[in-house]
Design a protein around this motif. Structure first.
Motif, PDB file in Angstrom:
ATOM      1  N   ALA A  94       0.847  -1.189   0.000  1.00 41.29           N
ATOM      2  CA  ALA A  94       0.000   0.000   0.000  1.00 41.29           C
ATOM      3  C   ALA A  94       0.879   1.232   0.000  1.00 41.29           C
ATOM      4  O   ALA A  94       1.838   1.324   0.744  1.00 41.29           O
ATOM      5  CB  ALA A  94      -0.896   0.002   1.221  1.00 41.29           C
ATOM      6  N   ALA A  95       0.551   2.212  -0.829  1.00 41.28           N
ATOM      7  CA  ALA A  95       1.328   3.441  -0.870  1.00 41.28           C
ATOM      8  C   ALA A  95       1.023   4.295   0.345  1.00 41.28           C
ATOM      9  O   ALA A  95      -0.099   4.351   0.820  1.00 41.28           O
ATOM     10  CB  ALA A  95       0.994   4.218  -2.142  1.00 41.28           C
ATOM     11  N   ASN A 100      -4.674  12.285   4.402  1.00 38.63           N
ATOM     12  CA  ASN A 100      -5.844  11.424   4.169  1.00 38.63           C
ATOM     13  C   ASN A 100      -6.366  11.509   2.746  1.00 38.63           C
ATOM     14  O   ASN A 100      -7.549  11.350   2.503  1.00 38.63           O
ATOM     15  CB  ASN A 100      -6.981  11.756   5.147  1.00 38.63           C
ATOM     16  CG  ASN A 100      -6.556  11.545   6.573  1.00 38.63           C
ATOM     17  OD1 ASN A 100      -5.608  10.812   6.835  1.00 38.63           O
ATOM     18  ND2 ASN A 100      -7.251  12.173   7.498  1.00 38.63           N
ATOM     19  N   SER A 101      -5.511  11.780   1.788  1.00 37.92           N
ATOM     20  CA  SER A 101      -5.960  11.898   0.402  1.00 37.92           C
ATOM     21  C   SER A 101      -5.599  10.665  -0.378  1.00 37.92           C
ATOM     22  O   SER A 101      -4.626   9.988  -0.089  1.00 37.92           O
ATOM     23  CB  SER A 101      -5.305  13.121  -0.254  1.00 37.92           C
ATOM     24  OG  SER A 101      -3.909  12.986  -0.256  1.00 37.92           O
ATOM     25  N   ALA A 102      -6.404  10.336  -1.400  1.00 38.39           N
ATOM     26  CA  ALA A 102      -6.146   9.173  -2.234  1.00 38.39           C
ATOM     27  C   ALA A 102      -5.025   9.477  -3.201  1.00 38.39           C
ATOM     28  O   ALA A 102      -4.954  10.561  -3.758  1.00 38.39           O
ATOM     29  CB  ALA A 102      -7.414   8.784  -3.003  1.00 38.39           C
ATOM     30  N   THR A 103      -4.151   8.491  -3.417  1.00 42.31           N
ATOM     31  CA  THR A 103      -3.026   8.658  -4.321  1.00 42.31           C
ATOM     32  C   THR A 103      -2.992   7.505  -5.295  1.00 42.31           C
ATOM     33  O   THR A 103      -2.979   6.351  -4.901  1.00 42.31           O
ATOM     34  CB  THR A 103      -1.697   8.687  -3.535  1.00 42.31           C
ATOM     35  OG1 THR A 103      -1.740   9.763  -2.625  1.00 42.31           O
ATOM     36  CG2 THR A 103      -0.507   8.857  -4.482  1.00 42.31           C
ATOM     37  N   SER A 132      -4.580   3.601  -3.455  1.00 42.00           N
ATOM     38  CA  SER A 132      -4.497   3.359  -2.022  1.00 42.00           C
ATOM     39  C   SER A 132      -4.843   4.624  -1.255  1.00 42.00           C
ATOM     40  O   SER A 132      -4.772   5.737  -1.770  1.00 42.00           O
ATOM     41  CB  SER A 132      -3.088   2.880  -1.637  1.00 42.00           C
ATOM     42  OG  SER A 132      -2.137   3.893  -1.927  1.00 42.00           O
ATOM     43  N   TRP A 133      -5.205   4.420   0.011  1.00 42.29           N
ATOM     44  CA  TRP A 133      -5.578   5.518   0.904  1.00 42.29           C
ATOM     45  C   TRP A 133      -5.157   5.151   2.307  1.00 42.29           C
ATOM     46  O   TRP A 133      -5.245   3.996   2.711  1.00 42.29           O
ATOM     47  CB  TRP A 133      -7.085   5.747   0.841  1.00 42.29           C
ATOM     48  CG  TRP A 133      -7.574   6.857   1.730  1.00 42.29           C
ATOM     49  CD1 TRP A 133      -7.692   8.174   1.421  1.00 42.29           C
ATOM     50  CD2 TRP A 133      -8.037   6.726   3.079  1.00 42.29           C
ATOM     51  NE1 TRP A 133      -8.187   8.873   2.476  1.00 42.29           N
ATOM     52  CE2 TRP A 133      -8.400   8.012   3.520  1.00 42.29           C
ATOM     53  CE3 TRP A 133      -8.152   5.651   3.947  1.00 42.29           C
ATOM     54  CZ2 TRP A 133      -8.890   8.241   4.794  1.00 42.29           C
ATOM     55  CZ3 TRP A 133      -8.631   5.874   5.230  1.00 42.29           C
ATOM     56  CH2 TRP A 133      -9.003   7.164   5.628  1.00 42.29           C
ATOM     57  N   GLN A 134      -4.691   6.129   3.060  1.00 44.19           N
ATOM     58  CA  GLN A 134      -4.264   5.842   4.420  1.00 44.19           C
ATOM     59  C   GLN A 134      -4.599   6.994   5.329  1.00 44.19           C
ATOM     60  O   GLN A 134      -4.249   8.141   5.062  1.00 44.19           O
ATOM     61  CB  GLN A 134      -2.761   5.571   4.454  1.00 44.19           C
ATOM     62  CG  GLN A 134      -2.273   5.171   5.841  1.00 44.19           C
ATOM     63  CD  GLN A 134      -0.865   4.606   5.792  1.00 44.19           C
ATOM     64  OE1 GLN A 134      -0.538   3.863   4.881  1.00 44.19           O
ATOM     65  NE2 GLN A 134      -0.058   4.972   6.761  1.00 44.19           N
ATOM     66  N   PHE A 170     -11.439  -4.851  -2.886  1.00 43.65           N
ATOM     67  CA  PHE A 170     -11.291  -3.733  -1.954  1.00 43.65           C
ATOM     68  C   PHE A 170     -10.789  -4.269  -0.614  1.00 43.65           C
ATOM     69  O   PHE A 170     -11.376  -5.193  -0.043  1.00 43.65           O
ATOM     70  CB  PHE A 170     -12.629  -3.018  -1.775  1.00 43.65           C
ATOM     71  CG  PHE A 170     -13.232  -2.559  -3.073  1.00 43.65           C
ATOM     72  CD1 PHE A 170     -12.847  -1.356  -3.645  1.00 43.65           C
ATOM     73  CD2 PHE A 170     -14.172  -3.345  -3.736  1.00 43.65           C
ATOM     74  CE1 PHE A 170     -13.393  -0.938  -4.845  1.00 43.65           C
ATOM     75  CE2 PHE A 170     -14.713  -2.934  -4.937  1.00 43.65           C
ATOM     76  CZ  PHE A 170     -14.323  -1.719  -5.497  1.00 43.65           C
ATOM     77  N   LEU A 171      -9.712  -3.666  -0.117  1.00 45.26           N
ATOM     78  CA  LEU A 171      -9.065  -4.120   1.107  1.00 45.26           C
ATOM     79  C   LEU A 171      -8.970  -2.968   2.095  1.00 45.26           C
ATOM     80  O   LEU A 171      -8.536  -1.877   1.738  1.00 45.26           O
ATOM     81  CB  LEU A 171      -7.660  -4.651   0.799  1.00 45.26           C
ATOM     82  CG  LEU A 171      -7.565  -5.676  -0.339  1.00 45.26           C
ATOM     83  CD1 LEU A 171      -6.118  -5.912  -0.713  1.00 45.26           C
ATOM     84  CD2 LEU A 171      -8.237  -6.970   0.067  1.00 45.26           C
ATOM     85  N   PHE A 172      -9.363  -3.213   3.334  1.00 41.37           N
ATOM     86  CA  PHE A 172      -9.312  -2.198   4.381  1.00 41.37           C
ATOM     87  C   PHE A 172      -8.744  -2.828   5.652  1.00 41.37           C
ATOM     88  O   PHE A 172      -9.052  -3.972   5.973  1.00 41.37           O
ATOM     89  CB  PHE A 172     -10.712  -1.636   4.688  1.00 41.37           C
ATOM     90  CG  PHE A 172     -11.409  -1.034   3.508  1.00 41.37           C
ATOM     91  CD1 PHE A 172     -11.310   0.331   3.250  1.00 41.37           C
ATOM     92  CD2 PHE A 172     -12.168  -1.818   2.658  1.00 41.37           C
ATOM     93  CE1 PHE A 172     -11.948   0.886   2.158  1.00 41.37           C
ATOM     94  CE2 PHE A 172     -12.815  -1.273   1.564  1.00 41.37           C
ATOM     95  CZ  PHE A 172     -12.698   0.093   1.308  1.00 41.37           C
ATOM     96  N   SER A 173      -7.934  -2.072   6.381  1.00 42.80           N
ATOM     97  CA  SER A 173      -7.421  -2.548   7.670  1.00 42.80           C
ATOM     98  C   SER A 173      -7.566  -1.445   8.711  1.00 42.80           C
ATOM     99  O   SER A 173      -7.370  -0.263   8.414  1.00 42.80           O
ATOM    100  CB  SER A 173      -5.958  -2.969   7.552  1.00 42.80           C
ATOM    101  OG  SER A 173      -5.138  -1.841   7.283  1.00 42.80           O
TER     102      SER A 173
END
Length: 468
Positions: A94-95, A100-103, A132-134, A170-173
């Motif tokens: 994941a990048a 909190n912005s999507a890249t 990815s988003w973080q 779609f993957l979320f943690s």
């Protein structure tokens, strides 16, 4: 950095079809962490190099602008790079994003391809794009794949461009506590209508380094092909072995709960496991011929009080070799094939057994699997005799050194209670890998089935696959 390592770890330990739970990378969690740290350090070097280039270009451009433009707020596009060095799967890292912005991570030169085999780390210009988003606590990644192609049957049916599929994942943690994964499949039917299906959605709770608890809909834990090799960008052939498609011998999905993980044994041996409890499947009866036509294992939410218990245990006695044993037992409900809503019998004893083998020495890729479904006999039933579905395949692939070509040969066989469903097949394929999960695949299938049935038609297939 911690979240990035965790996200990679999540993807590595889960038996996702996107990242094959293969013999050479199913190891204990502590060793996986060390390997992932090494990979991420390399990625950070590439990221720093890309950002330096981007910032330099931004500075040069700003020098030539007018005074008013220089006073305006600058906007900078950051290029993030991620790559997986496993040829069985697309990128898994994941990048890292800010604010909190999507890249969107993308290749800086899409025309370049790896110099050798896909399991080697390509140059930074060849990395696969993903979204990815973080945030502070939650990380997210969109991955998946697509395929498009052409088929030519040698028989009663017509040739057409009928291979078209899009499968986003779609993957979320949440921190190091919960992991959510969901996959949706989009495809076209024979009349151009769009079919949409939920492949799986499950929530997973990390109980320890060796145990993950999950709940939801999963790919079937029984056998190896369905849960690990079925996606188009992972499968070395354009289609599945006979008997491993929907409504044949291999179960496809389950709705329930499971425990899964991996652990070390003595010496260098390792093991992985999945244990599950799920809703029972549904079987469909041809009331005219009094035979069970097939067992549906699409993941039903209404089980009529029936449940299914089982799992798979995998042993890795040496690196790159895995031997798996699967088994399950429970009950199914019987329905009328002509009217799928008509319940004929609420429960019938049902069992599955299977064994699988995977070995990858050098450039070779050797695989074999056997799976069997059995509905036991019952004298008071509308179909009193027992019914059995069996399938097996053996496959050999070889990566030609210093090329991007991989020829594949596979033999598979399917036996069933309904004679016109039975089939034997020799398949000869050739893959050309542009990148670790981007390929052109072609195969010719020699099929033997009941005369005048579709199972008796030879078939030529060619397709492009892209995993991201």
């Amino acid at each position: 950095m911690t979240k990035r390592i965790f996200f990679c770890l999540v993807v590595g330990v889960m038996s996702l079809p996107l990242w094959t739970y293969a013999a050479d990378d199913t190891v204990d969690v502590k060793r996986e962490i060390a390997q992932l740290k090494s990979q991420i350090q390399k990625l950070e070097m590439h990221i720093a190099s890309a950002e330096q280039t981007t910032n330099s270009a931004t500075t040069d451009s700003a020098t030539d602008t007018s005074a008013s433009t220089q006073q305006s707020k600058k906007k900078t596009t950051q290029v993030k790079i991620a790559q997986n060095n496993n040829k069985d799967s697309p990128s898994t890292s994941a990048a890292n994003t800010n604010n909190n912005s999507a890249t969107l991570t993308k290749s800086s030169n899409k025309d370049k391809v790896p110099d050798s085999t896909p399991n080697q780390l390509p140059s930074p210009a060849n990395f696969i794009p993903h979204l990815s988003w973080q945030g502070p606590d939650i990380s997210a990644l969109m991955a998946g794949g697509a395929s498009a192609g052409f088929s030519k049957p040698y028989g009663n049916n017509y040739s057409s461009f009928n291979i078209l599929d899009f499968n986003p994942i779609f993957l979320f943690s949440y921190k190091d506590i919960v992991f959510l994964r969901s996959s949706v499949d989009f495809s076209l039917d024979d009349y151009g209508n769009t079919d949409v299906s939920l492949d799986y959605t499950n929530l997973n709770l990390f109980l320890s380094d060796y145990v993950v608890f999950g709940a939801g809909k999963f790919d079937s834990a029984l056998g190896y092909f369905t849960q690990n090799l079925s996606p188009a960008w992972i499968n070395r052939m354009p289609d599945a072995p006979v008997g491993f498609n929907a409504d044949q011998a291999a179960p496809q999905s389950e709705v329930g709960i499971r425990l899964q993980g991996a652990f070390p044994l003595f010496c260098d041996m390792k093991a992985n496991y999945i244990l599950f409890v799920s809703n029972g499947d549904q079987a469909f009866v041809d009331t005219t011929n009094l035979v069970i036509d097939h067992i549906g294992s699409d993941g039903y939410t209404n089980s009529f009080g029936n449940f299914f218990y089982g799992g798979r245990l995998g042993f890795l006695p040496i690196p790159k070799l895995e031997i798996g044993i699967s088994g399950a037992r429970g009950k199914v409900a019987l329905f009328d094939l002509a009217n799928s809503t008509t319940l004929l019998q609420r429960s019938r004893v049902y069992s599955v057994i299977g064994v699988d083998f995977s070995y990858k020495p050098g450039n070779w890729d050797l695989r074999a699997e056997y799976i069997q479904q059995l509905i036991s006999s019952e004298s008071s039933s509308i179909v009193p005799q027992g019914q059995k579905w069996k399938a097996w395949y053996a496959q050999v692939g070889y990566w030609i050194p210093n090329t991007k070509f991989e020829p594949v040969v596979r033999y598979s066989k399917f036996t069933a209670p309904v004679a016109n469903q039975e089939q034997r097949q020799w398949a000869f394929g050739l893959d050309y890998w542009f990148a670790p999960s981007i390929a052109a695949q072609a195969s010719f299938e020699l099929n033997k089935g009941q005369s005048a049935s579709n199972a008796n038609q030879n078939l030529f297939l060619i397709q492009l696959v892209f995993g991201f």
